[in-house]
Design a protein around this motif. Structure first.
Motif, short mmCIF file in Angstrom:
data_model
loop_
_atom_site.label_atom_id
_atom_site.label_comp_id
_atom_site.label_asym_id
_atom_site.label_seq_id
_atom_site.Cartn_x
_atom_site.Cartn_y
_atom_site.Cartn_z
N THR A 17 48.92 38.13 25.61
CA THR A 17 48.22 38.93 26.63
C THR A 17 47.78 38.04 27.78
O THR A 17 47.56 36.84 27.60
CB THR A 17 46.98 39.63 26.05
OG1 THR A 17 46.11 38.65 25.51
CG2 THR A 17 47.34 40.63 25.00
N ALA A 18 47.64 38.64 28.95
CA ALA A 18 47.15 37.93 30.13
C ALA A 18 45.84 38.58 30.57
O ALA A 18 45.57 39.74 30.23
CB ALA A 18 48.17 37.98 31.25
N ARG A 19 45.03 37.82 31.29
CA ARG A 19 43.76 38.34 31.78
C ARG A 19 44.02 39.49 32.76
O ARG A 19 44.88 39.40 33.61
CB ARG A 19 42.99 37.24 32.49
CG ARG A 19 41.62 37.68 32.99
CD ARG A 19 41.00 36.61 33.86
NE ARG A 19 40.37 35.55 33.09
CZ ARG A 19 39.10 35.61 32.66
NH1 ARG A 19 38.37 36.67 32.93
NH2 ARG A 19 38.61 34.61 31.98
N THR A 20 43.25 40.58 32.61
CA THR A 20 43.37 41.71 33.53
C THR A 20 42.39 41.51 34.67
O THR A 20 41.22 41.17 34.45
CB THR A 20 43.07 43.04 32.81
OG1 THR A 20 41.78 42.94 32.19
CG2 THR A 20 44.10 43.34 31.76
N ILE A 21 42.85 41.70 35.89
CA ILE A 21 41.99 41.54 37.06
C ILE A 21 41.31 42.86 37.35
O ILE A 21 41.95 43.90 37.44
CB ILE A 21 42.82 41.06 38.27
CG1 ILE A 21 43.34 39.64 38.01
CG2 ILE A 21 41.98 41.05 39.54
CD1 ILE A 21 44.81 39.55 37.91
N MET A 22 39.99 42.80 37.44
CA MET A 22 39.24 44.04 37.69
C MET A 22 38.66 44.06 39.09
O MET A 22 38.35 43.12 39.68
CB MET A 22 38.10 44.17 36.70
CG MET A 22 38.59 44.40 35.30
SD MET A 22 37.24 44.71 34.18
CE MET A 22 38.10 44.72 32.67
#
Length: 137
Positions: A132-137
């Motif tokens: 998984t990769a970090r989700t940008i919020m």
């Protein structure tokens, strides 16, 4: 190997490992993560061997976080001992893993390198995992 410095009690009940992970289920520290999608136990040896695989593959580049800790003692009685006479002695320590638990995170390397390192680490673990990769919020 990872294990607690001290615990309130030396031995624990087996317990149940139900439900899905709510805490510790997202990439919090690094850019990429290795997430568990199955349930089980990881021994301190398995956690360490996967960590070594990641570290060697990225040639000690980037920063790695281990998001799990083996805090549950597993006891075992010696071979060829009759039933009774109390609970066995502590043999090793495990981390109980629920589906959705983030196992490792990494930062400071390319996505391809992180994906390869995590696939090598996943081969050392008895669980099904997901990159998984970090989700940008």
């Amino acid at each position: 190997m990872l294990q607690p410095k001290r615990t309130k009690f030396r031995k624990q009940h087996k317990g149940r490992n139900n439900g899905t992970a709510v805490k510790g289920s997202s990439v919090s520290f690094g850019e990429y993560g290795l997430k568990s999608i199955s349930r089980g136990r990881l021994t301190a040896r398995q956690i360490e061997s996967a960590r070594r695989a990641i570290t060697r593959h990225v040639k000690r580049g980037g920063k790695i976080w281990i998001r799990i800790f083996p805090d549950k003692p597993i006891t075992k009685k010696p071979l060829e001992v009759r039933m009774g006479k109390g609970k066995g002695s502590v043999e090793y320590w495990v981390a109980q893993i629920r589906p959705g638990t983030m196992l490792y995170e990494i930062q400071g390397v390319s996505e391809d390198l992180a994906r390869e390192a995590f696939s090598l680490a996943a081969a050392k673990l008895p669980l099904k995992t997901l990159f998984t990769a970090r989700t940008i919020m």
